[in-house]
Every structure is written in structure tokens, then in C-alpha cells.
Design a protein around this motif. Sequence first.
Motif, PDB file in Angstrom:
ATOM      1  N   GLY A 190       0.837  -1.193   0.000  1.00 15.86           N
ATOM      2  CA  GLY A 190       0.000   0.000   0.000  1.00 15.86           C
ATOM      3  C   GLY A 190       0.870   1.241   0.000  1.00 15.86           C
ATOM      4  O   GLY A 190       1.765   1.396  -0.834  1.00 15.86           O
ATOM      5  N   SER A 288       0.350  -4.879  -3.055  1.00 20.83           N
ATOM      6  CA  SER A 288      -0.565  -3.883  -3.621  1.00 20.83           C
ATOM      7  C   SER A 288      -1.148  -4.375  -4.947  1.00 20.83           C
ATOM      8  O   SER A 288      -2.343  -4.227  -5.211  1.00 20.83           O
ATOM      9  CB  SER A 288       0.160  -2.554  -3.836  1.00 20.83           C
ATOM     10  OG  SER A 288       0.649  -2.045  -2.616  1.00 20.83           O
ATOM     11  N   ARG A 289      -0.297  -4.948  -5.773  1.00 17.56           N
ATOM     12  CA  ARG A 289      -0.738  -5.460  -7.063  1.00 17.56           C
ATOM     13  C   ARG A 289      -1.693  -6.633  -6.887  1.00 17.56           C
ATOM     14  O   ARG A 289      -2.703  -6.742  -7.603  1.00 17.56           O
ATOM     15  CB  ARG A 289       0.480  -5.885  -7.892  1.00 17.56           C
ATOM     16  CG  ARG A 289       0.165  -6.540  -9.224  1.00 17.56           C
ATOM     17  CD  ARG A 289      -0.566  -5.618 -10.168  1.00 17.56           C
ATOM     18  NE  ARG A 289      -0.806  -6.271 -11.458  1.00 17.56           N
ATOM     19  CZ  ARG A 289      -1.739  -5.884 -12.325  1.00 17.56           C
ATOM     20  NH1 ARG A 289      -2.518  -4.843 -12.049  1.00 17.56           N
ATOM     21  NH2 ARG A 289      -1.892  -6.525 -13.461  1.00 17.56           N
ATOM     22  N   GLU A 292      -5.034  -5.268  -5.917  1.00 18.66           N
ATOM     23  CA  GLU A 292      -5.655  -4.595  -7.072  1.00 18.66           C
ATOM     24  C   GLU A 292      -6.293  -5.622  -8.011  1.00 18.66           C
ATOM     25  O   GLU A 292      -7.448  -5.447  -8.454  1.00 18.66           O
ATOM     26  CB  GLU A 292      -4.600  -3.775  -7.827  1.00 18.66           C
ATOM     27  CG  GLU A 292      -5.151  -3.101  -9.084  1.00 18.66           C
ATOM     28  CD  GLU A 292      -4.065  -2.474  -9.944  1.00 18.66           C
ATOM     29  OE1 GLU A 292      -4.403  -1.963 -11.030  1.00 18.66           O
ATOM     30  OE2 GLU A 292      -2.876  -2.513  -9.552  1.00 18.66           O
ATOM     31  N   VAL A 319      -4.553   1.096  -0.783  1.00 17.94           N
ATOM     32  CA  VAL A 319      -4.656   0.576  -2.154  1.00 17.94           C
ATOM     33  C   VAL A 319      -6.050   0.841  -2.717  1.00 17.94           C
ATOM     34  O   VAL A 319      -6.202   1.253  -3.876  1.00 17.94           O
ATOM     35  CB  VAL A 319      -4.343  -0.943  -2.186  1.00 17.94           C
ATOM     36  CG1 VAL A 319      -4.617  -1.518  -3.577  1.00 17.94           C
ATOM     37  CG2 VAL A 319      -2.903  -1.209  -1.785  1.00 17.94           C
ATOM     38  N   GLN A 322      -6.442   4.416  -3.692  1.00 16.18           N
ATOM     39  CA  GLN A 322      -5.725   4.706  -4.938  1.00 16.18           C
ATOM     40  C   GLN A 322      -6.577   4.366  -6.151  1.00 16.18           C
ATOM     41  O   GLN A 322      -6.569   5.083  -7.155  1.00 16.18           O
ATOM     42  CB  GLN A 322      -4.412   3.916  -4.995  1.00 16.18           C
ATOM     43  CG  GLN A 322      -3.619   4.194  -6.269  1.00 16.18           C
ATOM     44  CD  GLN A 322      -2.512   3.182  -6.510  1.00 16.18           C
ATOM     45  OE1 GLN A 322      -2.553   2.064  -6.004  1.00 16.18           O
ATOM     46  NE2 GLN A 322      -1.517   3.569  -7.290  1.00 16.18           N
TER      47      GLN A 322
END
Length: 367
Positions: A190, A288-289, A292, A319, A322
Amino acid sequence: MKNSQAAVKTAKQKQTAIVVCPGRASYQRTDLGYLQRFHEHQHGLVHEFDKNRLQHHLKAISALDQAERFQRPLHNSGENGAALIYACSYADFLAIQQDQFDIVAVLGNSMGWYTALAVAGALSPVAGLSLVTTMGRLMDQQGSGQQLIYSWVDDQWHYQPEVRAKVMATMSEIMQAHEQAELYISIELGGYLILAGNELGIRLLAQQLPPQPGGYPQVIAGHAAFHTPLMQTISTIAYQRLQALPLKPPAIPLIDGRGHQWLPWATRVDELMQYTLQTQVTTPYDFSRSLEVAVKEYAPDRIILLGPGNTLGGPVAQVLIQHQWYGWQNKQQFTQHQAEQRSLVSMGLADQRLTVTGMQPHVIEHL
């Protein structure tokens, strides 16, 4: 016919959820007694875990959890801490009301990847415990280097690319000026960068990064340079020792630290083994990926963070902000939404876990 229609109706009422497994150092002083407090009904599971540990001359999970006081060297060591976190997380997963929630994907942060394998059905509960214990012991015996955490979000949890760029430039300058210094990105968490390297590199980085509120930069005590080339020896030994690990394709989609999906109908076990014991041990873990991918692919009604602790609450929210999930654009909107409609549930918090388990915690007198 009526029964079939009722079953369809019930199925449609289920909320979808993704499950997130926490990483190292999640079990802290305030979590002492977690299994007693929240999982008194899971005697069979804890007994099997204890049996496995005792067979390998290791301290029982229940004994660690029921200790009179928290001792950092005991509870946070690799061979004990990882297993204790794993046991709490797996028991939390079993406590989720399966008739209310359809678990559509599973992911984890760092050590949480091993827990995610078991939660998703790629490993049995006891095999998952053996995996985390083996990796934890190897970290104790062979681990080198350190980790450092640094924030790159503002007080409303907006990413600040200029801060990240400054960190990357500082790392590069240190390695150019000091031939022996090694520095890497370890985990994308994050709004936090978990950086790792050898002791020289981390010491210089801690000295040169601008201080931030919250005590950053902060060297993480007891952590080696996870997810970097400095872990190559551990990866090699683990791959040799764990060749008989009974991995199988997951029953629930798994999302790894690259954002790659391991699907029930399209997983090669040899590739999953290689990723688990080699790739993710020595290369950066992009939590984070993975989050997502999970929210964009599965659009869950709920995101359930397994306990113990709530270390992932902030990074997960960052995250989601974002990517403007649920329309959130800042920390204030996230907090307001959570007060009205709890879309992000942390099972490490007693009031929040009730929304997905329906069970009150057991009161422990001596804690």
C-alpha cells in the motif's frame, strides 16, 4: 421444486468476499490468547497442530497462545511466530459464515502467501503448518540482512510519487557510493515501502532518508531481507527439503505477489511449487498489485482480513483509495464509509469479526 427455488434464493443472497492473510509479526502482545478467545470451539484443529509441532520437538501452538505473558524472542521467532500466526489465521478462515459469504479469491502478504495456500485448499491445514514452520526455522538459521519500512502517502492516504522517487534515488546513491551495500524493494505494501538489504545498506538508508511522523524510517526488528536475492540460500535449502510438500491445485482462486492468478482448473503444481519456494522468496512481493487484481477481477462485496492483529488494515485501505474503490478518494471518506457500511472487515478486531462470524469471543479470566 419449492426446495430448489429456496436454495437458489439463498445462494443469491450470499455476499462475495475475498480473504486476505496477514504476514510476519502480526501476532503481538495484545493478541496473546487469540485462539482461546476466538476459537475455543476449534479444539480438534488446534490439537492436530499441537500434535504436529510436538512430533518435531517444537513448542505447542496452544502453549504459545496460552502463555502467561508475551515474550518477543519466544513468540516472534521464525519457528514459533510463523506457526502461531498461521494457526490463528486458518482458524479465522474456518470461522467465516460460509452460508453468508461466497469466498471468491484468496491472497496474502509475504508469509501470508503460505497461509493463503492452505486457505485456498492447495495444502492441507497440517501441511500448511509444516511449510510455515520449515520456512520460519530456515529464516532463524540462515536469514541475513534487514528490512526497513517507509511511508509514501500523506495524512489522507494519497500516494506521493515524489517521496517514492526520493527513496529510489537515495538507494541508488548509497549503492554507487558504497560497493558493499545492497538494497532492494522487498514488499509493496500500500502506502508503505518495505525495503531490504544487508546491514550496511539498511544502516545507511536509515541515516539518509528524511524522518517522517510515526517514526519512519523504521528498521523492523527481527526481520531478514525477505523477498530479495539475499534469501537465495534459504530458497535452495527449502526447495530441497520440501520436495514432498503435498501441493495441489487450489479449490479457490489464489492471487500471488505478482498479481498472477492460480486458478483451480489451470494450475500446474510444479510451477506453484517453484513460485512458492523460489520466486517469491528471492524477488519482491507486490501485495498492492495482488489486492488490485483481486478487487478488479472479482468485485467483492466484502474484503475480509484474517487475524491476528490488524496490520493490513491501513495498507489495504490505501490501495483501495488509490483505485477509488467504493468511491473512496481519501482517508476521511474511507472512515465515513466504514462507519456506515463495513466493506472492509478485520477479524483481528473483536467488534468487526462479529459481522462475518456471528460469534462472541470467549472471555479469558487470566488475560
